[in-house]
Design an enzyme around this catalytic site. Structure first.
Site, PDB file in Angstrom:
ATOM      1  N   GLU B 754       0.828  -1.209   0.000  1.00  0.00           N
ATOM      2  CA  GLU B 754       0.000   0.000   0.000  1.00  0.00           C
ATOM      3  C   GLU B 754       0.862   1.258   0.000  1.00  0.00           C
ATOM      4  O   GLU B 754       0.695   2.142   0.824  1.00  0.00           O
ATOM      5  CB  GLU B 754      -0.958   0.006   1.194  1.00  0.00           C
ATOM      6  CG  GLU B 754      -2.040  -1.058   1.141  1.00  0.00           C
ATOM      7  CD  GLU B 754      -3.113  -0.762   0.104  1.00  0.00           C
ATOM      8  OE1 GLU B 754      -3.328   0.420  -0.189  1.00  0.00           O
ATOM      9  OE2 GLU B 754      -3.676  -1.729  -0.429  1.00  0.00           O
ATOM     10  N   ASP B 755       1.788   1.308  -0.911  1.00  0.00           N
ATOM     11  CA  ASP B 755       2.611   2.497  -1.122  1.00  0.00           C
ATOM     12  C   ASP B 755       3.578   2.809   0.004  1.00  0.00           C
ATOM     13  O   ASP B 755       4.142   3.895   0.036  1.00  0.00           O
ATOM     14  CB  ASP B 755       1.734   3.738  -1.335  1.00  0.00           C
ATOM     15  CG  ASP B 755       1.043   3.682  -2.664  1.00  0.00           C
ATOM     16  OD1 ASP B 755       1.637   3.133  -3.594  1.00  0.00           O
ATOM     17  OD2 ASP B 755      -0.085   4.180  -2.763  1.00  0.00           O
ATOM     18  N   ALA B 756       3.731   1.900   0.952  1.00  0.00           N
ATOM     19  CA  ALA B 756       4.678   2.193   2.016  1.00  0.00           C
ATOM     20  C   ALA B 756       6.098   2.155   1.462  1.00  0.00           C
ATOM     21  O   ALA B 756       6.375   1.483   0.470  1.00  0.00           O
ATOM     22  CB  ALA B 756       4.526   1.187   3.146  1.00  0.00           C
TER      23      ALA B 756
END
Lengths: 377, 1132
Positions: B754-756
């Site tokens: 999730e885009d981390a």
């Protein structure tokens, strides 16, 4: 026709048998060759790499003896030092598994202890640099000191002793240069001490430290802060021994890394215009040109070592299938760049010592565990 | 600078061969020259300059005389008005010039005195007074009256001001305030629209200095009516014509047009007038007078006759902007007839309806215009006050002569202006205007956010309305407003930003243009009959929405006007355009029009040649020279529509009239930061525009001198490796907000979903993403009426050790915190105490004091950066403390690239665990490749290539929109330096030591650290404060509030059947309360006693939420009795 018939029947039979044997034999050799290739080389394909993993343990391939043999290892294992000076070193480590080679790299980065400024006592700082930032900058300055001479400081110790702490001081004040011409605009002329360099840091020997070593920053020209007349920095610092794992400032190497030895195979003769094209696909000095028997220019691999593995050759459709790019899996070209006072070879041997200590303690643990098991039984 | 493929299209070579024009590749050089004189924030400054130098004088001129009813001989006349230089009144009668920064620090208003020259009568004397102050005007920074005007960088530094600060805002009570650009529908123009019933109507908003009115011509049952607010009912148009003196039906018809279609559609309206039996002007006036809404006059209302009222209405209210001279309504009649004509023609399908959202029909209201509205209102009020005073005072017999100067108080104007700017509430009584949110605090999060705010355009539309028209991108927005920069959510499409080269015009005197038009053969409408006006060869000429006359040769007129404008005989910003459908020539010289410069093309050749550019480079030409030389001109939206503009030289054909200076200027300031925005999916650019404003970095060269409420700075900001022309033009490189991080696009550890992002710990150790957070705390020491004052005491000492107590540890001997100290939660910053008695003077007792220390609150300790001890305008002591925190990135901190790709830190990995390439480089940031496919941010891929090529070559590459360095060029650089052509490296895993199976896209990308950080948000509580009223836990982090188990969570638990958990969460852990309930009457008792039943027999104790008890009591107080019916639980 009738005469030929039995012959016709016989010959194929015999041929078939013969062919079977032949196929089996060639299969065997090609399989062996293939396994050898898989074991020792990783292949650079156009879109991905293959055979990257180590298969250096028994049972990886059927019919291949991969069992550990220390004699074999000793005869294969070599370390070749390519270049060395007091800052940088390059050496080849051949015939060892990636995990071990990587262990040295990891230890060099994170576990070889060094000394670095850990505590900064600010007595005065009227510069534009914030106290925390100044402290951070000071911490990152590598010190020219042999950390082996020191102990780790206890966490609750605030003062430190001569065995575990270095005292340093930076006391500088910027003033106007009275002899500067009036129309000067260059700060170098107008002001005195308007740049604070790492060279301005002064070591204050503690106890008998001055007998043992001489401490100074590795580089004298690291800019710490810029001052203007009236600005003053007065700090005392304590450097302690630490590990790169805890903070990057304790890491003794600017970088320690390795790459695998590239290997270039020309699968077919490359002649004519393709030669130059091929040459341009690799780093200079990788591909050479020779005159072959037909008095043509033919490309050959001089030394793949210099190649940067840019895989440029795959962009040339005419050359793409004529070249095989691979790397030798157990040939590590190491490069270690020391950031601290110690020479890179010292650092490497330190890392080896640390690994050995680890192994020893692991063995001890195993023994203890065995003993305990015995005891419980 | 040299590597800039001008055109990324494939076929430009073909064109180049056929075109004789030498390359004009460096025509972008016009831009920096343009930005020196116009654009960006200059429109604010220009408009404010226009106001304080020109408009204010006009306002005074229009309201110059004050007369009194009491004494016909008494008068007050304003001769001149002048706005001075900003100063501050240090003490009584001592003033001194002030710098904006001092005002910021000392919470003062950066304002200058407004002085007037007056002539008035004192008794029998006529007195002239010069330089009389009537109030103070807040001064816009960098305007003509600002101290910063015309100063160089060194002088800026001396005044603690950043030379790159755009100015264009006000400093009001120490707060920087921007008057946002307000977008509204243009005044005094006809707008033909179709309503829901598919009927066509034509409306005009008239606006003059005196009045704002709205007139609509509508159709009802085939008849035409005039609708106006002052009328009780819709007025048949023919009646209006007759009241205006056009009594003959034939004349009316001729005004509208004698075309058969027109006649047949208008005939019913004439018939209606006949039916009403109105034939003469007098009858018509009477009729109108009877329909006019009577104003409830408050006092002194003189009742006039109906005809007078009708006359007044016709002259001033109906189409107020059309002048009526000597009660001659002819031009008004012509205007009205045109409105009707347009409605009919639109109904017939010969004309199109007008587009309200078209930018030619819009005007931008700027700071100058808005302040002028306010000032005019105040000045009028000021004068009526004076008149009132004169009326009241003159009749009284007095010893001293009446001197009006004594009654001219400064505070009305000063306070109202200050108040309007600091609250943003614009109240103009005479236009019944009440607007909120006109000003906003200038966001100083980063340089870009401040600059972005100065170019913001606010629409007057209601945000709640769900209409798509005003929100959607308008084709006429091209080049004027940025297509990318708009917020998401409710204000989407309503708040916009100016493009890089947009300029907003100011008012230009109409009279000279009018005279010129008549000289150019325009025939005055007053001289023409209706038949002549609508003759086939004639074109009507409009100036600012007013009919001027008719011309027979519109082409020649337009050509001549443009020629004169190009040669400087006419103002640069007067726009001329023909509308062939309307058969009119529109000339505009009003303020608020959007316009931008273009290179003029003549005979398929741009007039600007490479020689000109060469001269420009050598500094021998300025933008002004280009304008004066007729090489470049400004076009507004309407005129743009009349021109043929080529996007670049290769597209010039024989029809082309203008050439675009640079296509990337169609983007605004924020979108200009994005490298290769033309390769991104458009919403990504919009996201980046929003995020660029949250990126921390540097805010100005004077950032260390500022004491802001909140300021985020990066410790080691870097200029981006891939820059754009816009970045250079707006000096983003000098005040950057971000760092070039080496990123590896690969999956790592699973903490990157999730885009981390995964950060390298060593990079963080070495200062990547390290930021400084500054906050201020202030303390005011007051003086009270009884001469007592707040005092500051030194630190309290511990009785035993004689050392300051812990709470006072950070204090200096003067009781104010020491710079350089570290303060922890609840430690005292200023040891202030207030007197208990502040009103009564008690001389016997020494005053008693109560400790009211200003203490530090916050879970994380702060450092004291600096302490400012000063006084503010009210002459009370002001202590401002600047507190600092240094933060290194941690898990959960938000980062973003310049492509709308935001992500939080998911893991901070050890350097030895990070992958490394053959050179030993390991990434600072690892980004998951899943971020790419759905977002389609190809620009980011290109940025990485550009940065990597830039890094190996030691130069900056360009990613300018619609241009920028070519991918092939960048890739070539990489392969020439031994890197992979595609930017993919062979990486080795740091954990296993083996090669990774894939080639990894690896290189530098500019990353921004956003202001959202975990330490500011983390919050948990076990027990804590409760609200007084409900006894429930407080809400919100700042109040150490509880975490709410909300309705939906409650639903889940109900569904699950966890009733005891619900009971605990909703009552026991919240506001459990024991009440005594009478089982007999069901009311609440007290102390085991029911007051109603006068018994304690059946009183039972039970636990209910306090909120529930409160509800019962509140209901009881409203005469509703809630009764609790109790039963022993085993009897249920």
């Amino acid at each position: 026709m009738q005469q030929n018939k039995p012959l016709h029947n016989q010959i194929p039979k015999r041929n078939q048998l013969y062919r079977k044997v032949l196929i089996k034999l060639t299969l065997e050799t090609s399989k062996m060759y293939h396994i050898e290739e898989m074991r020792t080389r990783l292949t650079l394909n156009e879109q991905s790499l293959s055979n990257v993993h180590t298969t250096d343990f028994p049972g990886s391939y059927s019919g291949y003896n991969d069992a550990w043999d220390s004699r074999k290892f000793i005869s294969n294992f070599r370390v070749k030092i390519i270049s060395i000076d007091d800052k940088e070193m390059q050496f080849d480590m051949i015939g060892i598994d990636a995990s071990i080679a990587n262990a040295f790299r990891r230890i060099l980065i994170a576990e070889v202890p060094t000394m670095a400024i850990e505590k900064v006592f600010l007595y005065n700082n009227t510069s534009v640099i914030q106290d925390e930032v100044l402290a951070h900058r000071l911490g990152l300055i590598p010190l020219d000191v042999d950390a082996r001479l020191f102990e780790f400081r206890q966490t609750d110790d605030l003062e430190g002793t001569a065995e575990d702490t270095l005292d340093l001081e930076l006391n500088i004040k910027c003033t106007k240069n009275p002899s500067a011409p009036k129309d000067a605009t260059d700060p170098n002329v107008m002001y005195k001490h308007h740049k604070v360099f790492s060279g301005d840091i002064v070591w204050i020997p503690k106890g008998n430290q001055s007998d043992v070593s001489c401490v100074k920053p590795v580089h004298d020209d690291i800019l710490i802060a810029k001052l203007r007349p009236g600005h003053e920095i007065d700090v005392k610092m304590q450097a302690v021994k630490g590990l790169g794992r805890d903070h990057a400032k304790f890491s003794p190497v600017a970088t320690a890394s390795y790459r695998l030895l590239p290997e270039i195979k020309l699968l077919s003769k490359i002649t004519g215009d393709d030669v130059k094209e091929l040459q341009s696909c690799f780093s200079p000095g990788v591909i050479g040109i020779k005159q072959n028997d037909q008095c043509e220019e033919e490309a050959y691999v001089v030394s793949a070592r210099m190649d940067t593995c840019s895989r440029e050759v795959f962009r040339h459709p005419n050359l793409k299938d004529k070249v095989k790019l691979s790397k030798v899996k157990d040939h590590f070209i190491y490069s270690v760049e020391s950031a601290v006072g110690l020479a890179p070879n010292v650092l490497v041997s330190e890392s080896i010592k640390i690994l050995m200590t680890k192994c020893r303690s692991f063995l001890r643990e195993l023994d203890n565990a065995q003993d305990k098991e015995m005891d419980t039984q | 600078m040299e590597l800039r493929p001008h055109n990324f299209k494939m076929d430009n070579t073909k064109h180049d061969l056929t075109k004789p024009i030498s390359d004009l590749k460096e025509k972008w050089l016009l831009l920096p020259e343009f930005l020196k004189v116009k654009g960006l924030v200059k429109q604010h400054i220009d408009s404010f300059n226009y106001f304080i130098n020109v408009d204010i004088k006009k306002i005074v001129e229009a309201n110059k005389k004050v007369l009194s009813d009491a004494d016909p001989n008494w008068y007050l006349e304003y001769l001149d008005i002048h706005v001075g230089q900003p100063d501050v009144e240090e003490s009584f009668t001592v003033t001194r010039a002030v710098t904006p920064h001092e005002c910021r620090l000392r919470d003062m208003t950066y304002s200058a005195p407004i002085t007037v020259d007056i002539q008035y009568t004192r008794g029998q004397q006529r007195v002239i007074r010069k330089g009389l102050a009537i109030g103070r005007m807040p001064i816009m920074l960098r305007s003509s009256n600002c101290v910063l005007n015309g100063k160089n960088a060194a002088e800026f530094a001396k005044m603690n001001e950043c030379p790159y600060d755009p100015g264009g805002y006000f400093v009001c009570k120490g707060v920087e305030k921007v008057i946002l650009i307000q977008e509204q529908i243009s005044k005094n123009r006809m707008i033909v629209e179709r309503d829901r019933k598919n009927l066509v109507s034509c409306s005009v908003h008239s606006s003059t200095h005196e009045k704002k009115t709205r007139v609509i011509v509508i159709q009802k049952k085939g008849n035409f009516y005039v609708q106006q607010n002052a009328l009780n009912e819709d007025m048949p148009v023919c009646v209006v014509f007759k009241a205006m003196g056009i009594e003959s039906d034939q004349a009316i018809m001729q005004l509208i047009g004698t075309d058969e279609n027109l006649m047949s559609l208008f005939a019913p309206s004439i018939e209606e007038c006949q039916k009403l039996e109105i034939f003469t002007q007098l009858q018509a006036s009477r009729y109108i007078g009877s329909k006019i809404r009577r104003q409830r006059g408050s006092w002194g209302f003189v009742r006039r006759s109906r005809t007078d009222e009708a006359r007044e209405w016709l002259a001033t209210t109906l189409l107020a902007h059309v002048p009526v001279i000597d009660w001659n309504y002819y031009s008004k009649a012509v205007y009205l007839s045109l409105m009707i004509r347009r409605v009919i023609l639109t109904q017939l399908g010969q004309l199109e309806v007008d587009d309200r959202d078209y930018y030619g029909n819009k005007r931008m209201e700027l700071a100058g215009g808005l302040v002028s509205l306010l000032f005019e209102d105040l000045f009028k009020r000021f004068n009526t006050e004076l008149k009132k005073i004169a009326d009241l005072t003159i009749p009284k017999p007095r010893a001293a002569q009446f001197d009006i100067v004594r009654h001219m108080r400064q505070d009305l104007i000063t306070l109202s202006l200050n108040n309007a700017i600091s609250t943003g509430n614009w109240v103009v009584k005479r236009f019944k205007m009440e607007r909120k949110g006109v000003t906003q605090v200038l966001s100083r999060l980063s340089y870009i956010s401040a600059l972005g705010m100065m170019t913001r355009v606010n629409s007057q539309f209601e945000k709640t309305r769900k209409v798509s028209g005003p929100r959607s991108l308008q084709p006429s927005q091209w080049g004027m407003l940025c297509p990318s920069d708009t917020p998401e959510g409710e204000a989407c499409g309503l708040v916009k930003n100016l493009a890089l080269m947009t300029h907003i015009t100011v008012d230009v005197e109409e009279e000279p243009t009018k005279r010129l038009l008549f000289n150019l053969g325009v025939e005055d409408v007053y001289m023409l009959s209706g038949e002549e006006i609508h003759s086939l060869e004639g074109y009507m000429v409009f100036l600012n929405g007013n009919v001027i006359g008719v011309t027979c040769d519109p082409e020649n007129l337009v050509y001549t006007l443009r020629l004169m404008r190009r040669h400087g005989y006419l103002n640069d910003f007067i726009s001329v355009c023909t509308n062939r459908a309307h058969r009119t020539v529109y000339i505009s010289s009003d303020g608020g029009r959007l316009c931008r410069p273009y290179i003029i093309v003549k005979k398929s050749k741009p007039l600007v040649t490479s020689e000109h550019i060469e001269e420009l480079k050598r500094g021998m030409r300025s933008f002004e020279d280009f304008l004066r030389g007729g090489l470049v001109e400004f076009l507004d939206v309407n005129e743009e529509n009349d021109c043929n503009i080529a996007l670049d030289e290769s597209l010039i054909n024989h029809k082309t009239t203008h050439l675009e200076i640079e296509p990337f200027t169609l983007l605004g300031v924020c979108a200009g930061l994005i490298p290769y925005p033309h390769h991104n999916q458009s919403p990504r650019n919009t996201y980046q525009c929003a995020m660029g404003k949250q990126a921390m970095g540097t805010i100005g060269y004077n950032q260390q001198q500022r004491i802001d409420t909140l300021m985020y700075l990066l410790v080691y900001p870097q200029a981006p490796l891939v820059k754009s022309r816009t970045i250079e033009l707006i000096n983003f490189e000098k005040l950057p907000a971000g760092q070039n991080a080496i990123i590896a696009v690969m999956s790592y550890s699973g903490y990157d979903i999730e885009d981390a992002l995964v950060l390298n710990k060593a990079s963080v150790d070495r200062g990547y993403g390290r930021c400084l957070v500054y906050r201020n705390q202030r303390c005011i020491l007051k003086r009270y009426a009884n001469q007592s004052f707040d005092r500051v005491m030194g630190p309290a000492l511990d009785a035993d050790t004689k050392k300051p107590i812990w709470r006072h540890e950070a204090l200096d001997a003067d009781g104010i915190v020491m710079p350089g100290m570290r303060v922890q939660n609840k430690q005292v910053l200023v040891n202030k105490s207030c007197p208990l008695q502040t009103s009564v003077i008690n001389k016997e007792q020494p005053p008693q004091y109560q400790d009211t220390p200003s203490s530090y609150r916050g879970p994380i300790p702060s450092m004291i950066e600096k302490v400012l001890v000063s006084s503010n305008n009210e002459e009370s002591f002001l202590v401002k403390m600047l507190l600092r925190q240094t933060r290194r990135p941690e898990l959960g901190d938000k980062f973003s690239s310049r492509h709308g790709q935001k992500g939080v830190t998911g893991l901070i990995a050890q350097q030895e665990d990070m992958p490394f390439n053959d050179q030993g480089i390991c990434p600072d940031v690892i980004m998951n490749p899943h971020g790419y496919p759905s977002r389609m941010t190809v620009g980011k891929l290109l940025e990485l290539l550009g940065s990597k090529a830039g890094a190996v070559e030691a130069k900056f590459h360009y990613g300018t929109a619609f241009g920028g360095d070519n991918v092939e060029v960048l890739s070539k650089v990489l392969s020439d330096h031994g890197f992979n052509y595609l930017g993919k490296d062979c990486l080795t895993s740091g954990i296993t030591g083996e090669s990774l199976e894939a080639y990894i896209y690896h290189g530098p990308v500019y990353y921004q650290k956003l202001k959202h950080m975990v330490v500011d948000k983390m919050h948990a509580r076990a027990r804590g404060p409760r609200a007084v009223l409900t006894r429930q836990p407080t809400e919100g982090r700042s109040k150490d509030g509880g975490l709410r188990l909300g309705e939906m969570e409650r639903d889940c638990l109900i569904g699950y059947g966890a009733s005891m958990l619900l009971l605990e969460r909703l009552m026991i852990s919240s506001d459990q309360f024991e009440v005594d309930v009478c089982g007999k009457c069901g009311l609440l008792g007290y102390d085991k006693w029911c007051q109603l039943c006068k018994s304690s027999k059946e009183v039972a104790t039970l636990k209910i939420p306090y909120a529930c008890k409160l509800l019962f009591q509140e209901l009881t107080s409203m005469n509703i009795i809630p009764r609790l019916k109790l039963k022993p639980y085993n009897e249920v």
